[in-house]
Write an enzyme that holds these catalytic residues in place. Structure first.
Site, mmCIF file in Angstrom:
data_model
loop_
_atom_site.group_PDB
_atom_site.id
_atom_site.type_symbol
_atom_site.label_atom_id
_atom_site.label_comp_id
_atom_site.label_asym_id
_atom_site.label_seq_id
_atom_site.Cartn_x
_atom_site.Cartn_y
_atom_site.Cartn_z
ATOM 1 N N GLN A 131 4.624 40.547 -91.285
ATOM 2 C CA GLN A 131 3.987 40.895 -90.013
ATOM 3 C C GLN A 131 4.991 41.064 -88.872
ATOM 4 O O GLN A 131 4.857 41.967 -88.063
ATOM 5 C CB GLN A 131 2.962 39.829 -89.638
ATOM 6 N N SER A 137 2.508 48.386 -86.567
ATOM 7 C CA SER A 137 1.579 47.553 -85.786
ATOM 8 C C SER A 137 2.080 47.343 -84.368
ATOM 9 O O SER A 137 1.316 47.439 -83.405
ATOM 10 C CB SER A 137 1.381 46.189 -86.453
HETATM 11 P P1 NAD Z 1 -4.713 52.447 -89.363
HETATM 12 O O1 NAD Z 1 -3.841 52.852 -88.223
HETATM 13 O O2 NAD Z 1 -4.390 52.927 -90.735
HETATM 14 O O3 NAD Z 1 -6.210 52.922 -89.024
HETATM 15 C C1 NAD Z 1 -6.842 52.592 -87.800
HETATM 16 C C2 NAD Z 1 -8.278 52.200 -88.034
HETATM 17 O O4 NAD Z 1 -9.054 53.367 -88.362
HETATM 18 C C3 NAD Z 1 -8.487 51.231 -89.203
HETATM 19 O O5 NAD Z 1 -9.118 50.055 -88.719
HETATM 20 C C4 NAD Z 1 -9.390 52.000 -90.150
HETATM 21 O O6 NAD Z 1 -10.320 51.167 -90.837
HETATM 22 C C5 NAD Z 1 -10.090 52.962 -89.230
HETATM 23 N N1 NAD Z 1 -10.715 54.125 -89.885
HETATM 24 C C6 NAD Z 1 -10.271 54.901 -90.897
HETATM 25 N N2 NAD Z 1 -11.148 55.865 -91.208
HETATM 26 C C7 NAD Z 1 -12.195 55.717 -90.344
HETATM 27 C C8 NAD Z 1 -13.421 56.425 -90.140
HETATM 28 N N3 NAD Z 1 -13.751 57.483 -90.881
HETATM 29 N N4 NAD Z 1 -14.243 55.968 -89.173
HETATM 30 C C9 NAD Z 1 -13.924 54.888 -88.410
HETATM 31 N N5 NAD Z 1 -12.790 54.198 -88.542
HETATM 32 C C10 NAD Z 1 -11.927 54.599 -89.495
HETATM 33 O O7 NAD Z 1 -4.887 50.885 -89.470
HETATM 34 P P2 NAD Z 1 -4.090 49.715 -88.760
HETATM 35 O O8 NAD Z 1 -4.531 49.637 -87.362
HETATM 36 O O9 NAD Z 1 -2.641 49.883 -88.974
HETATM 37 O O10 NAD Z 1 -4.575 48.406 -89.545
HETATM 38 C C11 NAD Z 1 -5.698 48.295 -90.370
HETATM 39 C C12 NAD Z 1 -5.913 46.810 -90.747
HETATM 40 O O11 NAD Z 1 -4.789 46.222 -91.361
HETATM 41 C C13 NAD Z 1 -6.225 45.942 -89.554
HETATM 42 O O12 NAD Z 1 -7.316 45.113 -89.889
HETATM 43 C C14 NAD Z 1 -5.020 45.111 -89.355
HETATM 44 O O13 NAD Z 1 -5.284 43.843 -88.785
HETATM 45 C C15 NAD Z 1 -4.496 44.981 -90.751
HETATM 46 N N6 NAD Z 1 -3.032 44.772 -90.713
HETATM 47 C C16 NAD Z 1 -2.500 43.717 -91.390
HETATM 48 C C17 NAD Z 1 -1.120 43.505 -91.380
HETATM 49 C C18 NAD Z 1 -0.494 42.359 -92.112
HETATM 50 O O14 NAD Z 1 -1.190 41.510 -92.620
HETATM 51 N N7 NAD Z 1 0.822 42.301 -92.159
HETATM 52 C C19 NAD Z 1 -0.301 44.377 -90.684
HETATM 53 C C20 NAD Z 1 -0.873 45.453 -90.003
HETATM 54 C C21 NAD Z 1 -2.246 45.624 -90.036
#
Ligand code: NAD
Length: 388
Positions: A131, A137
């Protein structure tokens, strides 16, 4: 070991890969840093801020002479200007930065051709241990914040409710589509500015997070049983699911003053969620900020880095929002790189342990070859690999 920090050359890029704060922990680990003169200027980190922390300052050639070169955007994420640096890279060197390897795998091939060992920050695994190294992120956090400021600035209304002697001002209604890292920050920012906020995501798991920020979660009647990969990314939706999503969404979009869209599906075109018809259902003066405009767009009418006006609705498609807050964006990215590099370096050498998900997961090229299975697949040279 010497780490080089070149000036970013992508048009409009204001960030710098390392900030002076990274230098003392590097020094402790026996890592010296050389920065191209002026590399941190646009982000608010002048050369002296680096020299004060025992950094060296030199030319672009000097910087590319280092053992490890760190950038915000390496070739794949800087397709035109990045080519100028190819000749400066040399065998055995290590290159770390964003490289958009799934969208531009051919750039990875060019890097491999220089004999460089390269790591892509986009491929950082989504595990707790990684993370603090997750540049996607950290930059999405800045982007979500700036997207809401852009919407607030363009909207002819104010965000907060105000009770004044000249009457009561109703709060603006903001809809955030996609409640990942950027979306949650957008929700939090819009709430801080006093708007009434709704959030929507295809992954039902985020409902609680949206609500904990004081926003309402938009529930659409979709089958959302299988919308998330093991790594926490959204899966691509089927056409039927997308159609039903659009139907439900039209009502919510029409009632919003500002819509911020952040929906992404890793390695794929962004899902088109806000149609031209939905835009026409919005009141004149309303604003859409499409954070996915660079990946095909969540809004049918958005264009990368342009403003489109349709029926009085202003639609923005900014593709580099973190560059609008370069001081903090660089500070966060630098911290990601610091943690990553200190993780990789053992006794002055970059060591790849094939058992280590972090090193192995982000490694794209080595020994003159593209070695990342997902990038090979994108090049049409590998077996299908599931997104993690
Ligand atoms: P992302 O940038 O890939 O996508 C952004 C958001 O768009 C996501 O929440 C996704 O579910 C949503 N999305 C995709 N298609 C969609 C649709 N058709 N309609 C509505 N929403 C849609 O994602 P992100 O922001 O990088 O992260 C996604 C998840 O991963 C989050 O829950 C985040 O907390 C988690 N995450 C975990 C770690 C870790 O554990 N190291 C690191 C980064 C993110």
């Amino acid at each position: 070991m010497l780490v080089g920090v070149p000036t970013e050359t992508f048009p409009g890029e204001t960030r710098v890969a390392l900030t002076p704060a990274a230098l003392p922990p590097f020094e402790k680990a026996g890592i010296d840093v050389i920065v191209q003169s002026g590399a941190g200027d646009a982000a608010g980190f002048p050369d002296e801020a680096f020299t004060e922390k025992n950094g060296r300052v030199g030319s672009r050639q000097d910087v590319f002479g280092a053992d490890v070169v760190v950038q915000v955007r390496t070739l794949g994420a800087n397709l035109e200007r990045g080519r100028d640096d190819l000749d400066l890279l040399r065998e055995g060197q290590v290159l770390i930065g964003f490289s958009d390897p799934l969208a531009h795998p051919e750039a990875a091939k060019d890097i491999a051709g220089r004999g460089v060992m390269s790591f892509s920050i986009e491929l950082m695994p989504r595990i707790t241990r990684a993370q603090s190294m997750d540049g996607l992120s950290s930059q999405a956090t800045v982007g979500g914040y700036r997207a809401v400021l852009m919407a607030a600035d363009a909207l002819p209304k104010m965000f907060p409710m105000m009770t004044t002697a000249a009457g009561t001002i109703a709060p603006a209604r903001v809809l955030v589509i996609g409640a990942g890292v950027a979306g949650l920050q957008a929700i939090a920012t819009a709430r801080r500015l006093g708007a009434v906020v709704e959030g929507y995501d295809v992954r039902p798991a985020v409902k609680e997070q949206v609500e904990s920020l004081g926003a309402k979660f938009v529930e659409l009647d979709l089958d959302t049983g299988d919308t998330e990969t093991a790594g926490g990314y959204a899966k691509e939706m089927g056409e039927e699911q997308l159609r039903r999503q659009r139907e439900g969404m039209a009502r919510v979009v029409g009632a919003s003053d500002a819509v911020v869209t952040t929906a992404q599906v890793q390695g794929k075109r962004a899902p088109m969620i806000v149609t031209a018809d939905m835009v026409r259902g919005m009141s004149p003066g309303s604003v859409i900020v499409d954070m996915a405009a660079g990946q095909g767009g969540n809004c049918e009418l958005s264009r990368p880095d342009e403003e489109v006006v349709e029926g009085g609705v202003r639609i923005f498609g900014p593709t580099n929002l973190p560059a609008l807050a370069p001081f903090h964006a660089s500070q966060m990215y630098s911290k990601n790189l610091q943690n990553f590099l200190l993780h990789l370096v053992k006794e002055g050498e970059v060591v790849i342990d094939p058992e280590d998900e972090i090193a192995d997961g982000t490694l794209v090229t080595r020994g003159g070859e593209v070695v990342c299975p997902r990038v090979l697949e994108a090049l049409g040279q590998g077996k299908a690999v599931a997104a993690s």
